[in-house]
Design a protein around this motif. Structure first.
Motif, short mmCIF file in Angstrom:
data_model
loop_
_atom_site.label_atom_id
_atom_site.label_comp_id
_atom_site.label_asym_id
_atom_site.label_seq_id
_atom_site.Cartn_x
_atom_site.Cartn_y
_atom_site.Cartn_z
N MET A 163 0.85 -1.20 0.00
CA MET A 163 0.00 0.00 0.00
C MET A 163 0.88 1.24 0.00
N SER A 164 0.49 2.26 -0.76
CA SER A 164 1.27 3.48 -0.88
C SER A 164 1.21 4.31 0.38
N ASN A 165 2.09 5.33 0.43
CA ASN A 165 2.09 6.23 1.58
C ASN A 165 0.75 6.96 1.71
N ILE A 166 0.15 7.34 0.56
CA ILE A 166 -1.16 8.00 0.60
C ILE A 166 -2.21 7.06 1.19
N GLY A 167 -2.08 5.78 0.86
CA GLY A 167 -3.01 4.81 1.42
C GLY A 167 -2.93 4.73 2.92
N TYR A 168 -1.70 4.71 3.45
CA TYR A 168 -1.53 4.68 4.89
C TYR A 168 -2.09 5.94 5.55
N VAL A 169 -1.88 7.08 4.90
CA VAL A 169 -2.41 8.34 5.43
C VAL A 169 -3.94 8.30 5.48
N ASN A 170 -4.55 7.81 4.39
CA ASN A 170 -6.01 7.73 4.36
C ASN A 170 -6.56 6.79 5.42
N SER A 176 -5.19 5.97 8.22
CA SER A 176 -4.99 6.57 9.55
C SER A 176 -6.04 7.63 9.82
N LEU A 177 -6.28 8.50 8.83
CA LEU A 177 -7.27 9.56 9.01
C LEU A 177 -8.67 8.99 9.20
N GLU A 178 -9.01 8.02 8.39
CA GLU A 178 -10.36 7.48 8.45
C GLU A 178 -10.58 6.63 9.70
N ALA A 179 -9.55 5.92 10.14
CA ALA A 179 -9.67 5.17 11.39
C ALA A 179 -9.86 6.11 12.57
N SER A 180 -9.13 7.23 12.56
CA SER A 180 -9.28 8.23 13.64
C SER A 180 -10.67 8.83 13.63
N CYS A 183 -15.55 19.09 -4.96
CA CYS A 183 -15.03 19.80 -6.14
C CYS A 183 -13.56 19.47 -6.37
N VAL A 184 -12.80 19.38 -5.29
CA VAL A 184 -11.39 19.06 -5.41
C VAL A 184 -11.20 17.62 -5.88
N GLN A 185 -12.01 16.67 -5.31
CA GLN A 185 -11.85 15.26 -5.64
C GLN A 185 -12.25 14.92 -7.07
N ILE A 186 -13.05 15.80 -7.71
CA ILE A 186 -13.39 15.55 -9.11
C ILE A 186 -12.13 15.57 -9.97
N PHE A 187 -11.17 16.43 -9.60
CA PHE A 187 -9.96 16.61 -10.41
C PHE A 187 -8.72 15.98 -9.79
N VAL A 188 -8.75 15.73 -8.47
CA VAL A 188 -7.58 15.20 -7.78
C VAL A 188 -7.94 13.90 -7.10
N TYR A 189 -7.13 12.88 -7.33
CA TYR A 189 -7.36 11.58 -6.69
C TYR A 189 -6.20 11.30 -5.75
N GLY A 190 -6.53 11.00 -4.51
CA GLY A 190 -5.47 10.74 -3.55
C GLY A 190 -6.04 10.69 -2.15
N VAL A 191 -5.81 11.78 -1.39
CA VAL A 191 -6.28 11.84 -0.02
C VAL A 191 -7.81 11.91 -0.01
N ALA A 192 -8.43 11.16 0.91
CA ALA A 192 -9.90 11.12 1.02
C ALA A 192 -10.41 12.38 1.69
N ASN A 230 -14.45 12.48 3.02
CA ASN A 230 -14.76 11.84 4.30
C ASN A 230 -14.19 12.64 5.47
N LEU A 231 -13.00 13.22 5.28
CA LEU A 231 -12.40 14.04 6.32
C LEU A 231 -13.23 15.29 6.57
N ALA A 232 -13.71 15.94 5.49
CA ALA A 232 -14.52 17.15 5.63
C ALA A 232 -15.84 16.87 6.31
N VAL A 233 -16.48 15.75 5.96
CA VAL A 233 -17.76 15.39 6.58
C VAL A 233 -17.58 15.12 8.06
N THR A 234 -16.51 14.41 8.42
CA THR A 234 -16.26 14.10 9.83
C THR A 234 -16.04 15.37 10.64
#
Length: 445
Positions: free
Chosen positions: A1-8, A10-14, A192-201, A204-208
Motif C-alpha cells: 500500500m502506498s504512503n497515501i493509502g496509509y495516510v487515508n 490513519s485519518l479514516e480510522a481516527s 469539487c477538489v476530488q473531481i480533479f484530484v485523486y489521492g487523499v480522502a 470523508n475528512l470534511a464530513v467528519t
C-alpha cells in the motif's frame, strides 16, 4: 500500500473512532430521547460506517485472494451508497432542527430521499457498466468516466440543504449558523477538489470535521438550554408557591380560626391542622424537583378546601370522584386550579356552588378534571389587569415541560368552568422522578 493509502487509513480510522466515541457519549448521557438527538446519532453511525468501509477498501486494495477481491468491491459499493444515505440523513436532521422553531415544508426532504434512492440505483448499475468506478484484475480501484456524476449528485444535495438554511435562516440561532453551514461548505469544497484530484480522502475528512463541529456547537448548546430550562422551571415553581401564600388568604384563614377558638374550639383545632398542612405542602414544593404522587397533591388541595369551607360554610361544596390515583403530577398543579374554582367560580355566586374533582385512566394515560358550576368566564378574554390568565398558563407550561401533559379549559360566562389535564404514560416513564412512588431509586434492597 502506498504512503497515501496509509495516510487515508490513519485519518479514516481516527474519524471512525471519534464518531463512535461521540455516539457512545450520547447514549451514555441519555441524550437520545429527543428526536433531534436520535437523528444526530444516525449521522454519527452512518459516518462511522463510511469511514470504516473506506479504510477497509484501502487495506484490501491491490491484494490477491478471494477475501480481498470481495472486500474491495463490497467496501467501495458501501462507501458510495452510504454517502448518499448520509446526505439524506443530514437533510432529515436539518429539517427536524428547523421544525423546532418554524413550520418546514416536507418537499426538500422528499426530494433528497428520492435522489438518494436514484443515486444508490446508479451505484448498483455502476457495478456492471463501471460508470463511476472499476476494479481491475490486480484488485485496484480506478475512477470511471462518469465519476464526476457521483460527486455532482452530492453537490446538488448540498444545494438543497443550503436552500433550506437560506429559506429558513430566521429560525436559526446566530451561533448555530457556522456549524450547519460547515457541513455544506466543507464537503462541497472537498467534492469539487476530488473531481480533479485523486489521492487523499478529502470528502470523508470534511464530513467528519463538520459532524463533530455540529456536535460541539449545537449539541452542547442544546445541553445548556436544557439546564436553563430546568432553572426556569425551578424559578417558576418558587413563584407559583409564593403566589399561593397570598396575604389576604393568610389573613382570612387566621381570622376564621380566631373566630372558631371562642365558638367551636374543636373545629378551631382542626382548622389549625389544615392550615399547617397547607403551609407545609407549599414549602415542600420548593424541594420537589420531579413529579410527586397524585395522592400527595390531593392531600394538599384538601387542606386548602377545608380552610375555605370553614370560611364560606355551605357555599362551597366539594365532590371527589377518583377513578384513578396511581400516577404522578408536577407539584402545585391541582391546587391552583381548585383555588380558581373557589375564588373565581362558586364564591362569585351568592348561593355558592359545587366543585367536582374527577380522575380517570384513559387509553393513553390519565385525565384529571376540575369542574365547577360557578359564574364561568371567557377563556380568550384577558384579566382585568390586561394580562392573560397567568395561573393557568404557568400550570400548562410546567405540565408540558415536566411530563408532556396538556391542559384545556372549557368555560363560558354563567355556565361554569371545567379544566382538564391529560397526562401521557410516556411522560411519566421518561421523567426522572425524585419522590418515592414516582420512580425514585432508594438504598433499600
Amino acid at each position: 500500500m502506498s504512503n497515501i493509502g496509509y495516510v487515508n487509513v490513519s485519518l479514516e480510522a481516527s474519524g471512525c473512532i471519534l464518531s463512535f466515541v461521540v455516539a457512545v457519549c450520547l447514549l451514555a448521557g441519555g441524550r437520545t430521547r429527543a428526536a433531534l438527538d436520535r437523528l444526530f446519532l444516525r449521522l454519527l453511525i452512518c459516518n462511522a460506517a463510511i469511514l470504516f468501509f473506506d479504510a477497509a477498501a484501502w487495506l484490501f486494495k491491490g491484494r490477491p485472494g478471494r477475501v480481498n477481491w470481495w472486500g474491495v468491491r463490497v467496501s467501495n459499493f458501501l462507501v458510495f451508497a452510504l454517502g448518499y444515505v448520509l446526505l439524506a440523513a443530514f437533510t432529515h436532521y436539518l429539517t427536524a432542527y428547523l421544525g423546532l422553531r418554524v413550520r418546514v415544508s416536507p418537499l426538500p426532504l422528499r426530494v433528497m430521499r428520492a435522489m438518494c434512492v436514484f443515486s444508490v440505483l446508479l451505484v448498483i448499475f455502476s457495478q456492471f457498466n463501471h460508470m463511476f468506478y472499476s476494479i481491475d484484475a490486480q484488485n485496484v480501484y480506478h475512477r470511471g468516466a462518469w465519476f464526476w456524476l457521483s460527486q455532482a449528485g452530492g453537490i446538488v444535495g448540498m444545494g438543497v440543504n443550503a436552500g433550506l438554511l437560506i429559506c429558513y435562516h430566521k429560525a436559526v440561532e446566530p451561533q448555530d449558523l457556522a456549524p450547519l453551514w460547515s457541513y455544506i461548505a466543507l464537503p462541497v469544497l472537498a467534492m469539487c477538489v476530488q473531481i480533479f484530484v485523486y489521492g487523499v480522502a478529502l470528502l470523508n475528512l470534511a464530513v467528519t470535521i463538520s459532524i463533530l463541529a455540529i456536535f460541539l456547537f449545537l449539541q452542547v448548546e442544546q445541553a445548556h438550554r436544557v439546564k436553563e430550562r430546568e432553572l426556569e422551571l425551578t424559578e417558576l415553581r418558587i413563584s407559583v408557591m409564593l403566589s399561593q401564600i397570598q396575604p389576604h388568604f393568610l389573613y382570612n384563614a387566621l381570622t376564621t380560626i380566631k373566630g372558631l377558638c371562642a365558638s367551636d374550639p374543636a373545629r378551631a383545632e382542626k382548622a389549625v391542622d389544615s392550615f399547617s398542612a397547607f403551609l407545609r405542602g407549599n414549602m415542600d414544593s420548593l424541594t420537589a424537583r420531579g413529579l410527586i404522587p397524585f395522592s400527595q397533591e390531593l392531600a394538599h388541595c384538601k387542606s386548602y378546601l377545608e380552610l375555605e369551607q370553614l370560611r364560606f360554610g355551605g357555599r362551597v361544596k366539594v365532590i371527589c370522584q377518583l377513578g384513578a390515583a396511581d400516577f404522578c403530577i408536577p407539584t402545585l398543579t391541582l391546587q391552583p386550579l381548585v383555588e380558581n374554582a373557589v375564588r373565581h367560580g362558586v364564591t362569585r355566586r351568592r348561593e355558592g356552588g359545587t366543585i367536582w374533582l374527577r380522575t380517570e385512566e384513559t387509553d393513553s394515560g390519565w385525565r384529571i378534571t376540575v369542574a365547577d358550576d360557578g359564574v364561568g368566564f371567557d377563556p380568550q378574554q384577558k384579566c382585568a389587569d390586561g394580562r392573560p390568565h397567568t395561573g393557568i398558563e404557568n400550570v400548562r407550561a410546567r405540565l408540558a415541560a415536566q411530563c408532556k401533559g396538556c391542559l384545556t379549559v372549557k368555560s363560558a360566562p354563567g355556565e361554569g368552568t371545567a379544566v382538564e389535564i391529560d397526562l401521557p404514560r410516556g411522560g411519566q416513564m421518561e421523567h426522572e422522578h425524585d419522590d418515592i412512588g414516582c420512580g425514585r431509586r432508594t438504598d433499600r434492597p
